[in-house]
Enzyme design. Structure first.
Site, mmCIF file in Angstrom:
data_model
loop_
_atom_site.group_PDB
_atom_site.id
_atom_site.type_symbol
_atom_site.label_atom_id
_atom_site.label_comp_id
_atom_site.label_asym_id
_atom_site.label_seq_id
_atom_site.Cartn_x
_atom_site.Cartn_y
_atom_site.Cartn_z
ATOM 1 C CB SER A 35 -5.727 6.257 6.726
ATOM 2 O OG SER A 35 -4.929 6.217 5.531
ATOM 3 C CE LYS A 78 -6.327 2.791 3.973
ATOM 4 N NZ LYS A 78 -6.657 3.960 5.015
#
Length: 167
Positions: A35, A78
């Protein structure tokens, strides 16, 4: 005699480095998943500053390590897109913060989905993976609370090709 003292010095230096990491709140973490590609890859090791958000608050653009309530044992990495009070909207893949399109040079694998505008609540953060086409993030499961933050990812340390400051 000289060889023994050199080995002893090496062990002492290694112990000193480990103590320095502990005092500075640095802890290693291994990444699993794609990700955050291309900057952070699966199986890469990063250093996380676990004191960063005890002494300050996350800023837009920080790469944060956190646990999400739906998967307590898993640690995620993230990028912070929205801080408390920000209005976030995503229109055909273009992220806007407070009505201004966000410059995101770190996104190489985007997507064209749209999401309804929302306001980031007090003590929460809106986070997205850099690989938007392959990331479960705030678009899917909502905000990350301040209490779920572990720290700020600072450096890539392994493999050597990814050594350096994470931005």
């Amino acid at each position: 005699m000289r060889l023994r003292s050199a080995a002893n010095l090496a062990w002492q230096l290694a112990a000193l480095v480990l103590i320095a990491f502990a005092v500075m709140g640095l802890r290693p973490g291994q990444v699993s998943g794609y990700s955050m590609r291309p900057r952070i890859d699966s199986d890469e090791y990063v250093l996380i500053n676990a004191l960063a958000y005890r002494l300050g608050t996350p800023q837009r653009g920080d790469i944060v390590a956190f646990r999400h309530e739906r998967s307590a044992p898993t640690v995620y990495l993230k990028r912070v897109i929205g801080v408390p009070g920000d209005r976030i909207s995503i229109d055909r893949g273009t992220v806007s913060v407070n009505g201004v399109p966000l410059a995101e040079p770190y996104v190489r694998f985007g997507d064209s989905r749209s999401f309804a505008a929302l306001v980031v609540p007090h003590d929460d953060y809106y986070v997205l993976g850099d690989n938007r086409a392959n990331s479960d993030d705030s678009r899917v499961w909502g905000f990350v609370t301040a209490q779920d933050l572990i720290g700020r990812a600072l450096f890539g340390v392994w493999p050597p090709a990814h050594f350096g400051v994470l931005m």
